[in-house]
Design a protein around this motif. Structure first.
Motif, short mmCIF file in Angstrom:
data_model
loop_
_atom_site.label_atom_id
_atom_site.label_comp_id
_atom_site.label_asym_id
_atom_site.label_seq_id
_atom_site.Cartn_x
_atom_site.Cartn_y
_atom_site.Cartn_z
N SER A 137 0.85 -1.19 0.00
CA SER A 137 0.00 0.00 0.00
C SER A 137 0.89 1.23 0.00
CB SER A 137 -0.91 0.00 1.23
OG SER A 137 -1.34 1.31 1.48
N ILE A 138 0.99 1.87 -1.15
CA ILE A 138 1.84 3.06 -1.28
C ILE A 138 1.35 4.13 -0.31
CG2 ILE A 138 2.58 4.91 -2.85
CD1 ILE A 138 3.92 2.22 -3.42
N GLN A 139 0.03 4.20 -0.19
CA GLN A 139 -0.59 5.16 0.74
C GLN A 139 0.05 5.06 2.13
OE1 GLN A 139 -3.91 6.99 0.08
NE2 GLN A 139 -3.01 8.14 1.78
N SER A 140 0.06 3.83 2.68
CA SER A 140 0.55 3.72 4.07
C SER A 140 2.07 3.83 4.13
CB SER A 140 0.04 2.41 4.70
OG SER A 140 0.53 1.31 4.00
N ALA A 142 3.90 5.70 2.18
CA ALA A 142 4.16 7.13 2.07
C ALA A 142 3.96 7.81 3.42
CB ALA A 142 3.24 7.75 1.02
N THR A 143 2.83 7.50 4.05
CA THR A 143 2.51 8.12 5.35
C THR A 143 3.58 7.83 6.39
OG1 THR A 143 0.19 7.75 4.79
CG2 THR A 143 0.67 8.41 7.06
N THR A 148 3.74 12.77 1.30
CA THR A 148 2.45 12.61 0.64
C THR A 148 2.62 11.51 -0.41
OG1 THR A 148 3.00 14.16 -1.11
CG2 THR A 148 1.93 15.07 0.87
N VAL A 149 1.51 10.99 -0.91
CA VAL A 149 1.60 9.95 -1.93
C VAL A 149 2.34 10.48 -3.17
CG1 VAL A 149 0.26 8.50 -3.53
CG2 VAL A 149 -0.41 8.66 -1.14
N TYR A 153 5.95 9.14 -4.75
CA TYR A 153 6.23 8.74 -6.13
C TYR A 153 7.38 9.55 -6.72
CZ TYR A 153 2.32 5.48 -6.54
OH TYR A 153 1.48 4.41 -6.39
N GLN B 14 0.07 5.65 -12.19
CA GLN B 14 -0.40 6.98 -11.79
C GLN B 14 -0.82 7.85 -12.97
OE1 GLN B 14 -0.60 7.91 -8.38
NE2 GLN B 14 -0.42 5.69 -8.51
#
Lengths: 177, 484
Positions: A137-140, A142-143, A148-149, A153, B14
């Motif tokens: 999960s890139i979201q988590s 990143a966090t 930020t997401v 990236y 993306q």
């Protein structure tokens, strides 16, 4: 399994193991995501085994595997392409055609990458490997890394560029001066 | 946006539709772009390959060197080819710890703390709970054949698996021969029968189901089930009772290690000697009663219990036809799903004929209470029964399918029916007219006249020609209880 089948099976496994990264990388450059490549790889592996009896010992495994993979990719694109952002068949065909010839170079790059990731800072490497876990999960990630997401990236692009530069340097060392 | 950014964004999933189009223009225009693009995709693939063999904590033990026997072990396992081949870099995965054993129930091959690599396992009896490297709880019930390809990918050749997936393990995937289930962080189960299609059951949250051959992705939510057929799937009724859930394993294991199994065996042996015994089905001998049903694991590891799944499933039993029974006890361990149909049969004598006074129908109704109906018995005028038949009070089905013990006693002379749930007296119902119970040809799990299918498993069904006391029923439950 009869002894003959077992031997056939073993030979297949050895062959596939040797060439799997190349076939996977080949599929990867033709489809949008690594997960798609994994799905297609599963199907490719099954077909390779099914048809392995027709494959002659001593022949070139890789081009044969590429051609089967290409066929699978194209049918996948026709199947999934409608509801996914995929590259057009024309572009995919071009990439498939040209880069199949280019495999030696790409393989050397893949080999050189090993020592390049070793050169990254440990926590950078850790983060990179996390991002590349299947279904990460890139979201988590990143966090937890305080970004930020979008920022994550950006960081990922930068790291890839660093690695590509490093790979080029590594390969240049191998060239006879 | 420059080419390099576009390529990176596309490879990371993306890129917008517009950006993908721009990237295409670059790629069509120049072979050098295509070459750069291949380099970048190649790096992406190689990084994923490294990540698959990467040990998350630098504190973990060094990776064990590959033993040369590995290939032979793989082969000896003679695992399904799909299992062997679809492993993402299964070569490395053979040395990586994908999961550890939280508990093995009735299975010595999986001691607590055992590390699970990419090896293929087949289990004949018992239940194992694993915790994956990313924290998903995964319970696999025998008979099963499976392999962890990574912490996030479980191949099930056959068997049953229930998973409880926390956010950290979002994306945990179960791959079956007919398709796969990708969990988006919740609770779900996958049933992969030896023959036929795998089924996905979502107890909570959301799961993406996808059939193997060109199936569309199907999103499933709470309470939905889906069978993975080649090319397309089909909705099914949810069967939560088909799966041993992670919240159940601890008490199953505790019961087993406290010696419950031998208590249960002793209680059964004693019942077999009871002179009033009409029938005792524990489904352990080879000669099963006729009918249409699947055999699954019973309450104890390695034991057997019939399971009723599809419309028309049933088991036939012809017992106690020699005379009518003024006293009767019916008892069974069941693991059931609630269905929408008004009646589900625990035990139904064939037909419902005027001349068959006292013939017995033991039912679970759609409000999950029990009913014991005897033909031409009547209720007294002041009866509190609302539906015209003796019904129990407490719903017998827990929220998630678990083993429960249901029992009812009948005394025609005293005109009394007493219901029990998990060993405890639940309710008494009196009759105005009470005929001796008429048994004989009957069905378990259905009725021969109309569909009254039960959904789930039945174990240790008892027909006894006397009324058991409250204490006896309590003892029967205590001895046979698979939980502790």
């Amino acid at each position: 399994m009869s002894p003959a089948e077992a031997e056939q099976h073993q030979r297949f496994l050895r062959t596939l193991t040797a060439h799997e990264p190349a076939v996977r990388a080949y599929v990867r450059r033709l489809v949008p995501s690594r997960a798609d490549a994994d799905d297609i790889m599963q199907e490719v592996a099954i077909v390779l085994w099914d048809k392995f009896g027709e494959f002659k010992e001593g022949a070139e495994f890789r081009p044969w595997a590429f051609s089967i993979a290409r066929f699978k990719v194209l049918s996948w694109l026709r199947d999934k392409g409608r509801d996914r952002l995929v590259l057009s068949e024309e572009v995919v065909d071009l990439i498939a055609e040209e880069t199949a010839q280019d495999d030696t170079r790409l393989e050397r790059q893949r080999r050189a990458l090993e020592s390049c990731t070793q050169k990254l800072e440990p926590d950078q490497r850790h983060l990179l490997m996390q991002a590349y876990q299947p279904a990460a999960s890139i979201q988590s990630i990143a966090t937890t890394s305080g970004r930020t997401v979008a920022g994550f990236y950006q960081w990922l692009h930068r790291i890839r560029r660093l690695l590509q530069d490093c790979v080029q340097r590594e390969l240049a060392k191998e060239e006879p001066s | 946006m420059n080419f390099d950014d576009l390529a990176n964004r596309y490879l990371d999933g993306q890129a917008s539709a517009e950006e993908v189009r721009q990237l295409e223009e670059f790629l069509l225009a120049q072979s050098s772009s295509r070459r750069l693009f291949a380099d970048l995709a190649n790096l992406d693939s190689a990084l994923a390959e490294q990540a698959a063999g990467w040990e998350p904590q630098s504190l973990t033990l060094p990776v064990k060197p590959m033993r040369t026997t590995t290939a032979r072990t793989w082969l000896a396992a003679a695992a399904a080819l799909t299992v062997l081949l679809t492993g993402t870099w299964w070569w490395q995965s053979a040395t990586q710890v994908h999961a550890t054993v939280a508990r093995g129930i009735g299975i010595n091959a999986f001691p607590q703390g055992m590390e699970i690599h990419g090896k293929h396992y087949s289990i004949q009896a018992g239940t194992v709970e694993f915790i994956t490297a990313l924290g998903a709880h995964v319970v696999i019930e025998a008979p099963a054949s499976f392999q962890f390809e990574s912490a996030q990918r479980l191949h099930m050749k056959h068997g049953r698996v229930a998973a409880d997936v926390p956010p950290s393990a979002k994306g945990f995937t179960v791959i079956t021969p007919t398709g796969k289930a990708v969990d988006l962080g919740t609770k779900f189960g996958v049933d992969v029968p030896q023959q036929g299609q795998a089924e996905i059951h979502v107890f909570q949250g959301e799961v993406i189901a996808q059939s193997a051959k060109g199936g569309k992705r199907q999103s499933l939510r709470d309470g939905q089930a889906y069978s993975l057929q080649s090319g397309a799937g089909a909705s099914r009724e949810i069967r939560s009772a088909a799966f041993i859930q992670p919240d159940e394993t601890q008490s199953l294991q505790a019961a087993l290690s406290s010696g419950q199994r031998s208590q249960s065996d002793a209680a059964i042996a004693a019942l077999r000697k009871d002179e009033a015994l009409i029938a005792l089905l524990d489904f352990e001998d080879e000669n099963l009663p006729p009918g249409t049903f699947r055999m699954t694991q019973g309450r104890w590891p390695g034991t057997r219990a019939p399971e009723f799944v599809n419309v028309g499933d049933h088991m036939k039993l012809n017992a106690g036809a020699e005379h009518a029974w003024p006293q009767l006890t019916l008892a069974a361990w069941v693991r059931l799903d609630r269905l929408e149909s008004p009646y589900q049969s625990l035990y139904h004598t064939d037909g419902w004929d005027e001349d068959k006074r006292g013939q017995v129908h033991w039912i679970i109704k759609d409000d999950a209470t029990m009913r014991l109906a005897l033909k031409r018995n009547t209720l007294p005028p002041d009866s509190g029964e609302k539906d015209g038949f003796p019904d129990s009070l407490t719903p017998v089905l827990p929220k998630n399918g678990r083993w429960v013990h249901v029992a009812v006693t009948y005394d025609a002379d005293a005109r009394r029916i007493r219901f029990y749930l998990n060993g405890l007296f639940d309710k008494e119902s009196l009759q105005a007219t009470a005929h001796p119970a008429l048994l004989g040809p009957a069905q378990i799990g259905n009725w021969n006249s109309k569909d009254r299918k039960l959904s789930g498993r039945v174990d240790e069904l008892i027909l006894l020609g006397r009324t058991m006391t409250d204490a006896e029923i309590r003892a029967l439950f205590d001895a046979g209880n698979p939980y502790h």
